[in-house]
Design an enzyme around this catalytic site. Structure first.
Site, PDB file in Angstrom:
ATOM      1  N   SER A 145      43.948  82.565  34.353  1.00  0.00           N
ATOM      2  CA  SER A 145      42.974  83.540  33.865  1.00  0.00           C
ATOM      3  C   SER A 145      43.664  84.868  33.623  1.00  0.00           C
ATOM      4  CB  SER A 145      41.860  83.715  34.906  1.00  0.00           C
ATOM      5  OG  SER A 145      41.017  84.818  34.600  1.00  0.00           O
ATOM      6  N   TYR A 158      37.321  85.418  42.746  1.00  0.00           N
ATOM      7  CA  TYR A 158      37.816  84.718  41.561  1.00  0.00           C
ATOM      8  C   TYR A 158      39.242  85.163  41.237  1.00  0.00           C
ATOM      9  CZ  TYR A 158      38.020  83.126  36.694  1.00  0.00           C
ATOM     10  OH  TYR A 158      38.380  82.526  35.515  1.00  0.00           O
TER      11      TYR A 158
END
Length: 257
Positions: A145, A158
């Site tokens: 990510s 996250y």
């Protein structure tokens, strides 16, 4: 001669492959010639993607699996070996995100996100990696990510999990490449999916994410397919421990106006 980007004769498993980025990669690998097993927790979605793969002239397998349960991942590998005799490619696409102020995020939520995004990925790598090491051949692709590199507000769990994905990818690449198993990653920028469309199109956060992307638009999930095909193919035979960033220039960006 076989084209170096051809996946003809290869068998791919895509965990978290029934929606969004995972679905796009599943269909892209099939179009490149691979037989593809796209799995997830929901059997109706597994069936739908398998149908799309078969419509592209490739073989598939309808087998639901939850990566939080090692027994289900073991069963998935066994089913693939019965049907295809091998697995050449593993793509780890399953993930979740939840926005919470870090001061008050619960330990239960923290552990849930870490287990899905990082520990679950490790389970899949261990189960399928063991098979690949025995065969002396494998390609593993982990979805990282932007949060692997930079922080976004109020998604610390996250971000921590995706930073871990980057490190896990490198560690496995160092350990396993001597056995013929190459481990790499893809770090998507901001891609519009059914789950985040409302956020991206109708919130100040979405406006900022677009502003910080020099191409001034969000990515389309099919724009990740080329990177996945490359990393899954023989063209990537000396690419190892690397994460390809596909972000429209987000990480390169400073001031855009």
């Amino acid at each position: 001669m076989k084209h170096p980007l051809s996946l003809n004769g290869r068998v791919a498993v895509v965990v978290g492959g029934t929606s969004g980025i995972g679905r796009a990669i599943s269909l892209g690998l099939a179009e490149a010639g691979a037989d593809v097993v796209s799995t997830g927790r929901r059997s109706e979605q597994v069936d739908a993607v398998a149908t799309e793969i078969e419509a592209r002239g490739r073989r598939s397998l309808r087998h639901s699996a939850d990566q939080s349960d090692r027994g289900q991942i073991d069963s998935l590998l066994e089913a693939c070996l019965r049907e295809f005799g091998k697995v050449d490619i593993l793509c780890n696409c399953a993930g979740k995100i939840k926005r919470s102020p870090t001061l008050t995020v619960s330990e239960a939520e923290w552990h849930d996100i870490l287990d899905t995004n990082l520990t679950g990925m490790l389970r899949c790598c261990q189960v399928f990696g063991g098979h690949m090491i025995q065969r002396k051949y494998g390609r593993i692709i982990n979805i990282a990510s932007l949060n692997s590199y930079v922080a976004l507000n109020e998604v610390a769990a996250y971000a921590a999990s995706k930073a871990g994905v980057l490190s896990l990818t490198r560690s496995l690449a160092v350990e396993w490449s001597r056995h013929g198993v190459l481990v790499n990653g893809i770090a998507p920028g901001v891609f519009r999916t059914e789950l985040n469309a409302a956020l991206l199109d109708g919130s100040p956060r979405g406006q900022e994410l677009r502003m910080r992307t020099p191409m001034n638009r969000f990515g389309k999930t099919e724009e990740l397919v080329g990177a996945a095909i490359y990393l899954a193919s023989d063209a990537a035979s000396f690419t190892n421990g690397h994460t390809i960033v596909v972000d429209g220039g987000f990480l390169a960006s400073g001031v855009n106006q």
